[in-house]
Design a protein around this motif. Structure first.
Motif, PDB file in Angstrom:
ATOM      1  N   GLY A 223       7.647 -11.243  -0.133  1.00  0.00           N
ATOM      2  CA  GLY A 223       6.290 -10.631   0.059  1.00  0.00           C
ATOM      3  C   GLY A 223       5.351 -11.260  -0.480  1.00  0.00           C
ATOM      4  O   GLY A 223       4.202 -10.880  -0.307  1.00  0.00           O
ATOM      5  N   GLN A 225       2.813 -14.828  -1.576  1.00  0.00           N
ATOM      6  CA  GLN A 225       1.850 -15.469  -0.835  1.00  0.00           C
ATOM      7  C   GLN A 225       2.458 -16.797  -0.173  1.00  0.00           C
ATOM      8  O   GLN A 225       3.258 -17.553  -0.850  1.00  0.00           O
ATOM      9  N   ARG A 234       0.540 -15.380   8.436  1.00  0.00           N
ATOM     10  CA  ARG A 234      -0.661 -14.570   8.076  1.00  0.00           C
ATOM     11  C   ARG A 234       0.048 -13.211   8.301  1.00  0.00           C
ATOM     12  O   ARG A 234      -0.701 -12.093   7.863  1.00  0.00           O
ATOM     13  N   TYR A 235       0.749 -12.885   9.412  1.00  0.00           N
ATOM     14  CA  TYR A 235       1.190 -11.411   9.776  1.00  0.00           C
ATOM     15  C   TYR A 235       1.885 -10.903   8.533  1.00  0.00           C
ATOM     16  O   TYR A 235       2.834 -11.285   7.992  1.00  0.00           O
ATOM     17  N   PRO A 236       1.561  -9.669   8.142  1.00  0.00           N
ATOM     18  CA  PRO A 236       2.089  -8.955   6.899  1.00  0.00           C
ATOM     19  C   PRO A 236       3.627  -8.975   6.927  1.00  0.00           C
ATOM     20  O   PRO A 236       4.372  -8.166   7.798  1.00  0.00           O
ATOM     21  N   ALA A 239       5.321  -5.593   6.192  1.00  0.00           N
ATOM     22  CA  ALA A 239       5.090  -4.402   7.168  1.00  0.00           C
ATOM     23  C   ALA A 239       6.207  -5.013   8.492  1.00  0.00           C
ATOM     24  O   ALA A 239       6.819  -3.952   9.057  1.00  0.00           O
ATOM     25  N   TYR A 240       6.388  -5.970   8.676  1.00  0.00           N
ATOM     26  CA  TYR A 240       7.173  -6.793   9.664  1.00  0.00           C
ATOM     27  C   TYR A 240       8.673  -6.511   9.248  1.00  0.00           C
ATOM     28  O   TYR A 240       9.526  -5.930  10.140  1.00  0.00           O
ATOM     29  N   ILE A 317      -6.892  -9.269   7.371  1.00  0.00           N
ATOM     30  CA  ILE A 317      -5.777  -8.220   7.633  1.00  0.00           C
ATOM     31  C   ILE A 317      -5.789  -7.132   6.264  1.00  0.00           C
ATOM     32  O   ILE A 317      -5.475  -7.730   5.365  1.00  0.00           O
ATOM     33  N   VAL A 319      -5.772  -3.788   3.799  1.00  0.00           N
ATOM     34  CA  VAL A 319      -4.601  -2.877   3.365  1.00  0.00           C
ATOM     35  C   VAL A 319      -4.377  -1.886   4.416  1.00  0.00           C
ATOM     36  O   VAL A 319      -3.223  -1.301   4.463  1.00  0.00           O
ATOM     37  N   ASP A 321      -4.911  -1.947   7.693  1.00  0.00           N
ATOM     38  CA  ASP A 321      -4.089  -2.457   8.771  1.00  0.00           C
ATOM     39  C   ASP A 321      -2.509  -2.443   8.638  1.00  0.00           C
ATOM     40  O   ASP A 321      -1.758  -2.245   9.237  1.00  0.00           O
ATOM     41  N   LYS A 322      -2.248  -2.655   7.377  1.00  0.00           N
ATOM     42  CA  LYS A 322      -0.886  -2.976   6.873  1.00  0.00           C
ATOM     43  C   LYS A 322      -0.307  -1.383   6.822  1.00  0.00           C
ATOM     44  O   LYS A 322       0.863  -1.154   7.265  1.00  0.00           O
ATOM     45  N   ARG A 326       2.941   0.141   8.957  1.00  0.00           N
ATOM     46  CA  ARG A 326       3.905   1.017   8.109  1.00  0.00           C
ATOM     47  C   ARG A 326       3.963   2.202   8.685  1.00  0.00           C
ATOM     48  O   ARG A 326       4.999   2.777   8.920  1.00  0.00           O
TER      49      ARG A 326
END
Length: 397
Positions: A223, A225, A234-236, A239-240, A317, A319, A321-322, A326
């Motif tokens: 997780g 950078q 860029r997609y979290p 969360a993915y 994106i 927090v 959004d993430k 979730r």
């Protein structure tokens, strides 16, 4: 002092199996994999793992290159498209869907040094990665890397993997997030101890390492950078990771509902009653379950599409959004479990037998909500973030 490496110096060797060309050939390969899965799913369940020859079919269908950046010759797939493929696999066999879901796991590699990624993807863009992240062990720091010793749990799909990851305890330099050590599958021992009631075919065995050397450049923060900037990176990532597990439960629920709609409804009672589908409880139970599943699925994919659009546009994106990703994942897992139980309920006494078709979806479909990334506390953590409070849950969201 002994140092165990299968290949010396922490080297990694990958298979030369490649995905079929994008478009019709790859779609045909995916269809073929589903047909084979329907024939062999009982075999996978009984032996307790998805074998490497079937993983080859999933590779040919492109499922293990969906998160490879274009910078390294990849053709990354929008998350919603990949999630729908995993959902389809899970409609046939949820446990195999769970293993297939790790096709997105190469997204973790985005935190590796750029040169390490280039080296890996030069060998193969179709890498099957499995990891035992917990418990996290303190590795011995040596010149050029780490000596890793320990036994890690829940390495789903490890028997069919090319690479394995081992969770190491992070520190201030990782912002407290786990460090992952990446090794060739032959550098560690698989402990055959997966004895469970559901998700048997995931083969989530323990993996053991004894002073295995891992170079610095083959470690990354889970997780962390990304070192490459593209929409897919860029997609979290965390969360993915929750989403790909939750979508398995959506597939299991759909498989269960399809059975009670198309087959179970025509069955008659052993006592001589009318077809079950003519009963009020059967009709209302099916309708409510269908509404619940479709609602959870809409929230799940709607959130995915919204955040992906931001990733493509290069927008922030947040927090929040993430947290919504979730929340949608946790909601999907828990609602799907209720749907599977509803299907079992209306199916009647016959569904209690081990070889009843619903047992596959029941035994596997109730498991995803038990996963740490989808358990009840993630509802509370999501709510905290939406209220601008501290989630008080490690690495969330």
């Amino acid at each position: 002092m002994t140092v165990r490496t299968a290949l010396g110096n922490g080297e990694i060797t990958l298979s030369d199996v490649e995905a079929e060309p994008a478009g019709a050939p790859r779609e045909s390969a995916f269809k073929h994999a589903l047909e084979v899965l329907e024939e062999r799913r009982t075999e996978f369940n009984e032996q307790g793992f998805v074998p490497r020859d079937f993983m080859t079919l999933l590779k040919k269908a492109g499922l293990f290159r969906v998160s490879v950046p274009t910078a390294f010759g990849g053709d990354p797939m929008p998350p919603a498209e990949f999630l729908k493929l995993v959902e389809q696999v899970s409609e046939v066999d949820p446990a195999t869907g769970w293993v297939a879901s790790f096709g997105s796991a190469s997204g973790y590699f985005a935190s590796l040094p750029v040169e390490s990624q280039r080296k890996l993807y030069a060998q193969s863009k179709d890498i099957v990665f499995a990891a035992g992240m917990f418990p996290m062990f303190e590795a011995e720091k040596v010149e050029g890397g780490y000596l890793c010793t320990g036994e890690w749990q829940f390495a789903s799909g490890c028997k069919g993997a090319d690479l394995l990851g081992m969770g190491l305890r992070g520190g201030p330099e990782t912002d407290g997030k786990p460090l992952t050590a990446l090794v060739d599958r032959n550098a560690v021992e698989i402990i055959d101890n997966w004895d469970v009631a559901g998700m048997k075919a995931t083969g989530s065995h323990n993996v053991r390492a004894d002073r295995v050397f891992v170079p610095d450049e083959m470690t990354f923060v889970r997780g962390g950078q990304p070192t490459v900037d593209e929409p897919i990176t860029r997609y979290p990532g965390l969360a993915y990771a929750a989403q790909v597990l939750a979508v398995v439960s959506l597939g299991a629920a759909r498989g269960a509902l399809d059975y009670v709609t198309n087959i179970g409804s025509a069955s008659s009672s052993i006592t001589g009653g009318t077809a079950k589908g003519n009963r009020a409880a059967y009709k209302s139970g099916l309708a409510k379950a269908e509404a619940d599943l479709r609602s959870a699925r809409a929230f799940f994919y709607g959130s995915t599409e919204e955040v992906w659009a931001k990733a493509v546009a290069g927008e922030e994106i947040t927090v929040q959004d993430k947290a919504l990703l979730r929340l949608a994942a946790t909601h999907a897992a828990h609602m799907s479990r209720e749907v599977v139980l509803s299907a079992f309920n209306i199916a009647g006494t016959g569904a209690i037998f081990e070889k009843h078709p619903l047992q596959r979806f029941l035994q596997d479909g109730i498991i995803p909500a038990q996963h740490a990334m989808l358990q009840e506390q993630t509802f509370e953590a999501s709510g905290a973030i939406l209220l601008n409070l501290d989630a008080d849950l490690p690495s969330f969201p």
